[in-house]
Scaffold this motif. Sequence first.
Motif, PDB file in Angstrom:
ATOM      1  N   ARG A  10       0.833  -1.211   0.000  1.00 50.53           N
ATOM      2  CA  ARG A  10       0.000   0.000   0.000  1.00 50.53           C
ATOM      3  C   ARG A  10       0.870   1.264   0.000  1.00 50.53           C
ATOM      4  N   LYS A  11       2.001   1.228   0.659  1.00 49.44           N
ATOM      5  CA  LYS A  11       2.913   2.377   0.677  1.00 49.44           C
ATOM      6  C   LYS A  11       3.700   2.493  -0.628  1.00 49.44           C
ATOM      7  N   LEU A  12       3.952   1.362  -1.283  1.00 52.63           N
ATOM      8  CA  LEU A  12       4.726   1.363  -2.526  1.00 52.63           C
ATOM      9  C   LEU A  12       3.918   1.867  -3.725  1.00 52.63           C
ATOM     10  N   ILE A  13       2.654   1.517  -3.800  1.00 49.33           N
ATOM     11  CA  ILE A  13       1.820   1.852  -4.958  1.00 49.33           C
ATOM     12  C   ILE A  13       1.803   3.355  -5.250  1.00 49.33           C
ATOM     13  N   PRO A  14       1.571   4.238  -4.264  1.00 53.52           N
ATOM     14  CA  PRO A  14       1.575   5.679  -4.581  1.00 53.52           C
ATOM     15  C   PRO A  14       2.926   6.169  -5.119  1.00 53.52           C
ATOM     16  N   ARG A  15       4.013   5.593  -4.653  1.00 53.78           N
ATOM     17  CA  ARG A  15       5.333   5.984  -5.152  1.00 53.78           C
ATOM     18  C   ARG A  15       5.497   5.580  -6.625  1.00 53.78           C
ATOM     19  N   VAL A  16       5.029   4.389  -6.968  1.00 61.55           N
ATOM     20  CA  VAL A  16       5.094   3.932  -8.356  1.00 61.55           C
ATOM     21  C   VAL A  16       4.219   4.829  -9.240  1.00 61.55           C
ATOM     22  N   VAL A  17       3.028   5.150  -8.766  1.00 63.76           N
ATOM     23  CA  VAL A  17       2.127   6.027  -9.514  1.00 63.76           C
ATOM     24  C   VAL A  17       2.790   7.376  -9.766  1.00 63.76           C
ATOM     25  N   ARG A  18       3.351   7.959  -8.728  1.00 66.51           N
ATOM     26  CA  ARG A  18       4.012   9.262  -8.877  1.00 66.51           C
ATOM     27  C   ARG A  18       5.176   9.178  -9.869  1.00 66.51           C
ATOM     28  N   SER A  19       5.943   8.115  -9.794  1.00 62.43           N
ATOM     29  CA  SER A  19       7.071   7.931 -10.709  1.00 62.43           C
ATOM     30  C   SER A  19       6.593   7.850 -12.161  1.00 62.43           C
ATOM     31  N   LEU A  20       5.523   7.120 -12.393  1.00 65.54           N
ATOM     32  CA  LEU A  20       4.971   7.000 -13.749  1.00 65.54           C
ATOM     33  C   LEU A  20       4.485   8.348 -14.277  1.00 65.54           C
ATOM     34  N   ILE A  21       3.829   9.118 -13.417  1.00 69.51           N
ATOM     35  CA  ILE A  21       3.305  10.420 -13.834  1.00 69.51           C
ATOM     36  C   ILE A  21       4.445  11.410 -14.065  1.00 69.51           C
ATOM     37  N   GLU A  22       5.380  11.484 -13.129  1.00 71.30           N
ATOM     38  CA  GLU A  22       6.495  12.428 -13.274  1.00 71.30           C
ATOM     39  C   GLU A  22       7.397  12.066 -14.447  1.00 71.30           C
ATOM     40  N   GLY A  23       7.523  10.773 -14.756  1.00 69.17           N
ATOM     41  CA  GLY A  23       8.334  10.333 -15.887  1.00 69.17           C
ATOM     42  C   GLY A  23       7.604  10.416 -17.219  1.00 69.17           C
ATOM     43  N   LYS A  24       6.380  10.971 -17.196  1.00 70.26           N
ATOM     44  CA  LYS A  24       5.561  11.138 -18.412  1.00 70.26           C
ATOM     45  C   LYS A  24       5.183   9.806 -19.062  1.00 70.26           C
ATOM     46  N   HIS A  25       5.122   8.736 -18.254  1.00 77.08           N
ATOM     47  CA  HIS A  25       4.692   7.432 -18.753  1.00 77.08           C
ATOM     48  C   HIS A  25       3.186   7.240 -18.589  1.00 77.08           C
TER      49      HIS A  25
END
Length: 178
Positions: free
Chosen positions: A149-164
């Motif tokens: 649950r703590k990892l998922i928001p970090r992955v989401v943010r990474s995808l958005i910030e990386g323009k993926h």
Amino acid sequence: MAAGRFNLAVLYRTAESVGQMTVLAREEFCLVVPPGGPPFEDSIPLADLHAFPLSVPMRNNNVRRSVADVVAQHGCVLNVRFEVDSLSTIINMVMEGKAYSILTPSAIQKEASQGRVRTVKIIDPVITRSVVVAVNSQDERSPAVSAVRKLIPRVVRSLIEGKHWSATVPDGLTHILE
């Protein structure tokens, strides 16, 4: 979730109030148009969508409900010509110039990057849906579920910030991610 078969799920929700769920991101819907069609402005008002023959998912689909709710709230009408239960068929119909569609950029990311479809932002109002994470109440205290649950928001943010992923992170989520 209610049957206890899932510990955690990432789901789509259109309502702003999502109860015990954590909103991970918000996606905006767009008009998906053929690549060789007439020129479009960068955006189109919701009220003008009636002019386009649409191919959309079946009525029980989350995408269709998301769009239908906003359209109904604003007294607009859509020209739905095709109800299709296959995303690839909808995309092919748009690529072939047989119809337009209303989808999120993530649904047509590959085709848009290859120039096989184009997107036009829908405005007045923007149609959005929330991507949320929900945890089974029986598993909330599980160390494994908590870690994921703590990892998922970090992955989401990474995808958005990386323009993926063409989505936005809600303001309230930033404290969870730091």
